[in-house]
Each structure stands twice: as C-alpha cells, then as structure tokens.
Design a protein around this motif. Structure first.
Motif, PDB file in Angstrom:
ATOM      1  N   VAL A  22       0.946  -1.279  -0.045  1.00 39.54           N
ATOM      2  CA  VAL A  22      -0.022  -0.032   0.213  1.00 39.54           C
ATOM      3  C   VAL A  22       0.944   1.278  -0.104  1.00 39.54           C
ATOM      4  CG1 VAL A  22      -1.693   1.289   1.123  1.00 39.54           C
ATOM      5  CG2 VAL A  22      -1.808  -1.208   1.120  1.00 39.54           C
ATOM      6  N   VAL A  23       0.553   2.111  -0.857  1.00 38.23           N
ATOM      7  CA  VAL A  23       1.281   3.224  -1.015  1.00 38.23           C
ATOM      8  C   VAL A  23       0.358   4.594  -0.867  1.00 38.23           C
ATOM      9  CG1 VAL A  23       3.279   2.366  -2.381  1.00 38.23           C
ATOM     10  CG2 VAL A  23       1.351   3.358  -3.667  1.00 38.23           C
ATOM     11  N   ALA A  24       0.968   5.717  -0.691  1.00 38.64           N
ATOM     12  CA  ALA A  24       0.141   7.143  -0.644  1.00 38.64           C
ATOM     13  C   ALA A  24       0.015   7.561  -2.030  1.00 38.64           C
ATOM     14  CB  ALA A  24       0.772   7.976   0.050  1.00 38.64           C
ATOM     15  N   ALA A  25      -1.268   7.876  -2.359  1.00 39.93           N
ATOM     16  CA  ALA A  25      -1.761   8.085  -3.862  1.00 39.93           C
ATOM     17  C   ALA A  25      -1.262   9.784  -4.051  1.00 39.93           C
ATOM     18  CB  ALA A  25      -3.234   8.112  -4.147  1.00 39.93           C
ATOM     19  N   ARG A  26      -1.140  10.569  -2.953  1.00 40.90           N
ATOM     20  CA  ARG A  26      -1.106  11.746  -2.853  1.00 40.90           C
ATOM     21  C   ARG A  26      -0.147  12.057  -1.433  1.00 40.90           C
ATOM     22  NH1 ARG A  26      -4.160  14.872   0.558  1.00 40.90           N
ATOM     23  NH2 ARG A  26      -6.080  13.450   1.436  1.00 40.90           N
ATOM     24  N   SER A  42       0.950  -0.822  -5.285  1.00 42.85           N
ATOM     25  CA  SER A  42       2.316  -0.966  -5.804  1.00 42.85           C
ATOM     26  C   SER A  42       2.542  -2.621  -5.878  1.00 42.85           C
ATOM     27  CB  SER A  42       3.472  -0.317  -5.074  1.00 42.85           C
ATOM     28  OG  SER A  42       4.444  -0.737  -5.755  1.00 42.85           O
ATOM     29  N   GLU A  43       2.855  -3.085  -7.194  1.00 43.43           N
ATOM     30  CA  GLU A  43       2.964  -4.155  -7.352  1.00 43.43           C
ATOM     31  C   GLU A  43       4.280  -4.847  -6.705  1.00 43.43           C
ATOM     32  OE1 GLU A  43       3.276  -4.799 -11.468  1.00 43.43           O
ATOM     33  OE2 GLU A  43       1.088  -4.972 -11.614  1.00 43.43           O
ATOM     34  N   GLU A  44       4.994  -4.142  -6.242  1.00 39.10           N
ATOM     35  CA  GLU A  44       6.522  -4.140  -5.674  1.00 39.10           C
ATOM     36  C   GLU A  44       6.171  -4.357  -4.038  1.00 39.10           C
ATOM     37  OE1 GLU A  44      10.382  -1.857  -4.171  1.00 39.10           O
ATOM     38  OE2 GLU A  44       9.334  -1.165  -6.002  1.00 39.10           O
ATOM     39  N   THR A  45       6.579  -5.610  -3.541  1.00 34.61           N
ATOM     40  CA  THR A  45       6.301  -5.765  -1.961  1.00 34.61           C
ATOM     41  C   THR A  45       7.595  -5.345  -1.189  1.00 34.61           C
ATOM     42  OG1 THR A  45       5.212  -8.040  -2.701  1.00 34.61           O
ATOM     43  CG2 THR A  45       6.120  -7.609  -0.438  1.00 34.61           C
ATOM     44  N   VAL A  46       7.162  -4.229  -0.322  1.00 32.35           N
ATOM     45  CA  VAL A  46       8.144  -3.559   0.484  1.00 32.35           C
ATOM     46  C   VAL A  46       7.911  -4.264   1.837  1.00 32.35           C
ATOM     47  CG1 VAL A  46       8.816  -1.337   1.358  1.00 32.35           C
ATOM     48  CG2 VAL A  46       7.727  -1.446  -0.936  1.00 32.35           C
ATOM     49  N   PRO A  47       9.162  -4.652   2.483  1.00 30.06           N
ATOM     50  CA  PRO A  47       9.046  -5.276   3.942  1.00 30.06           C
ATOM     51  C   PRO A  47       8.514  -4.069   4.675  1.00 30.06           C
ATOM     52  CG  PRO A  47      11.081  -5.590   2.827  1.00 30.06           C
ATOM     53  CD  PRO A  47      10.678  -4.767   1.727  1.00 30.06           C
ATOM     54  N   GLY A  48       7.595  -4.549   5.523  1.00 33.20           N
ATOM     55  CA  GLY A  48       7.167  -3.553   6.530  1.00 33.20           C
ATOM     56  C   GLY A  48       5.884  -2.883   6.172  1.00 33.20           C
ATOM     57  N   ALA A  49       5.784  -2.828   4.990  1.00 34.27           N
ATOM     58  CA  ALA A  49       4.404  -2.004   4.323  1.00 34.27           C
ATOM     59  C   ALA A  49       3.263  -2.776   4.366  1.00 34.27           C
ATOM     60  CB  ALA A  49       5.010  -1.534   2.952  1.00 34.27           C
ATOM     61  N   LEU A  50       2.119  -2.231   4.558  1.00 39.60           N
ATOM     62  CA  LEU A  50       0.846  -2.679   4.712  1.00 39.60           C
ATOM     63  C   LEU A  50       0.527  -3.331   3.227  1.00 39.60           C
ATOM     64  CD1 LEU A  50      -1.208  -0.206   6.277  1.00 39.60           C
ATOM     65  CD2 LEU A  50      -0.364  -2.077   7.252  1.00 39.60           C
ATOM     66  N   SER A  51       0.109  -4.437   3.143  1.00 39.69           N
ATOM     67  CA  SER A  51      -0.315  -5.194   1.827  1.00 39.69           C
ATOM     68  C   SER A  51      -1.979  -5.118   1.871  1.00 39.69           C
ATOM     69  CB  SER A  51       0.046  -6.594   1.978  1.00 39.69           C
ATOM     70  OG  SER A  51      -0.628  -7.272   2.916  1.00 39.69           O
ATOM     71  N   ASP A  52      -2.657  -4.710   2.557  1.00 35.49           N
ATOM     72  CA  ASP A  52      -4.043  -4.540   2.463  1.00 35.49           C
ATOM     73  C   ASP A  52      -4.601  -3.143   2.645  1.00 35.49           C
ATOM     74  OD1 ASP A  52      -6.930  -5.103   2.733  1.00 35.49           O
ATOM     75  OD2 ASP A  52      -6.876  -6.343   4.118  1.00 35.49           O
ATOM     76  N   SER A  72       3.301   1.846   6.289  1.00 38.98           N
ATOM     77  CA  SER A  72       3.465   0.809   7.282  1.00 38.98           C
ATOM     78  C   SER A  72       2.496   1.319   8.393  1.00 38.98           C
ATOM     79  CB  SER A  72       4.759   0.546   7.610  1.00 38.98           C
ATOM     80  OG  SER A  72       5.057   1.849   8.730  1.00 38.98           O
ATOM     81  N   ALA A  73       2.256  -0.067   9.403  1.00 41.64           N
ATOM     82  CA  ALA A  73       1.318   0.097  10.449  1.00 41.64           C
ATOM     83  C   ALA A  73       1.770   1.412  11.410  1.00 41.64           C
ATOM     84  CB  ALA A  73       0.940  -1.191  11.128  1.00 41.64           C
ATOM     85  N   ALA A  74       3.199   1.558  11.529  1.00 41.42           N
ATOM     86  CA  ALA A  74       3.854   2.640  12.458  1.00 41.42           C
ATOM     87  C   ALA A  74       3.593   3.892  11.980  1.00 41.42           C
ATOM     88  CB  ALA A  74       5.291   2.101  12.584  1.00 41.42           C
ATOM     89  N   ASP A  75       3.047   3.923  10.537  1.00 40.53           N
ATOM     90  CA  ASP A  75       3.158   5.292  10.150  1.00 40.53           C
ATOM     91  C   ASP A  75       1.395   5.825  10.621  1.00 40.53           C
ATOM     92  OD1 ASP A  75       5.360   5.532   8.825  1.00 40.53           O
ATOM     93  OD2 ASP A  75       4.439   4.518   7.227  1.00 40.53           O
ATOM     94  N   LEU A  76       0.525   4.997  11.139  1.00 42.59           N
ATOM     95  CA  LEU A  76      -0.524   5.278  11.214  1.00 42.59           C
ATOM     96  C   LEU A  76      -1.182   4.930  12.909  1.00 42.59           C
ATOM     97  CD1 LEU A  76      -2.269   3.309   8.230  1.00 42.59           C
ATOM     98  CD2 LEU A  76      -1.592   5.762   8.295  1.00 42.59           C
ATOM     99  N   ALA A  77      -2.179   5.601  13.391  1.00 41.61           N
ATOM    100  CA  ALA A  77      -2.789   5.546  14.852  1.00 41.61           C
ATOM    101  C   ALA A  77      -4.316   5.736  14.552  1.00 41.61           C
ATOM    102  CB  ALA A  77      -1.856   6.566  15.431  1.00 41.61           C
ATOM    103  N   PRO A  78      -4.975   5.255  15.702  1.00 37.20           N
ATOM    104  CA  PRO A  78      -6.456   5.796  15.646  1.00 37.20           C
ATOM    105  C   PRO A  78      -6.512   7.181  15.691  1.00 37.20           C
ATOM    106  CG  PRO A  78      -5.816   4.071  17.370  1.00 37.20           C
ATOM    107  CD  PRO A  78      -4.677   4.517  16.468  1.00 37.20           C
TER     108      PRO A  78
END
Length: 141
Positions: A22-26, A42-52, A72-78
């Motif tokens: 999962v990548v940022a669109a903007r 992104s078709e590329e799999t980046v270690p630590g990045a969200l896939s869903d 990544s999950a660390a980039d996000l919070a409730p």
C-alpha cells in the motif's frame, strides 16, 4: 513499477488487494484520516509496508507521507477525538461518588489514550483516559 488505484483493484481484482504494498496516492499531511482515495497499490512488495489497504482506511497519519511512499502500520494511529485546548467533560467515579466538571485538554488523543487535562475550576492538571463518548475519565487512586 505499475501503480493501480485502490478502487479499481478492490472492484475488479479483489485477489490483488492482498498482494504488493500500500502506497500513498497523494501527499498526506500528518493527522490526515485515511480514505480510499488516499491509497494506491504497488506491485512491489516492500518489507514492513501494509499489503491490505483496508488496514489503513479510517486511521490517522502520524507524520507526513509522500506520493508513492509505502505505508506501514507504524505510520498510522487511531484518529484523535480530542484536540489540544479543546474543552471536554471531565468525570471522576469511585463507587457511588461521581463528579462531573469541565476540563481543558492539554494534549490531543484518541479513544483509550490517557492525556493531561486541566480542571478549569481548580486549575489542577490531571491524567484522564478518553472514552468513546468524548468524556475524559480520571482514574481513582
């Protein structure tokens, strides 16, 4: 590297929603609540990045995230429900004793976070846990 929009992937190729990264669109500023239009795959799999992408929707960015940057999950919070300096109901409950007054949030926070709140009457600074109802609950000692 091919970038696909989230709506296209989820609508036509649901199997790909679990592949790649999962990548940022903007550009997403800090404290932005993520929506479907903010994300791409992104078709590329980046270690630590969200896939869903569904794991990111509805969460808030902790820092700025730039276009095509993996998320990544660390980039996000409730998402925060209380902003700094916001007036909040301040409640204390201990057995049959219940006190409700007004407080000023000294921090921002999400449901379940413990933040500092100033009692506007006494000017005392307390620690309180934020409830889903928007009330800051002071914990009995």
């Amino acid at each position: 590297m091919i970038r696909l929009t989230l709506a296209l992937v989820l609508a036509t190729l649901p199997a790909l929603a679990e592949a790649g990264s999962v990548v940022a669109a903007r550009t997403l500023r800090a404290q932005t609540v993520i929506t479907e239009s903010d994300l791409a795959l992104s078709e590329e799999t980046v270690p630590g990045a969200l896939s869903d992408p569904r794991a990111a929707i509805g969460l808030e960015t902790r820092t700025a995230i730039y276009p095509q940057q993996p998320i990544s999950a660390a980039d996000l919070a409730p998402p925060a429900v209380i902003e700094r300096n916001q007036m909040v109901p301040l409640a204390y409950r201990d057995g049959s004793l219940s006190i409700l007054t007004e407080g000023r949030a000294l921090d921002r926070g999400a449901v379940g976070d413990t933040i500092r709140v100033m009692n506007v009457t006494s000017k005392a600074t307390l620690f309180a846990q934020l409830g889903a109802d928007g009330v800051a609950y002071v914990q009995p000692h």
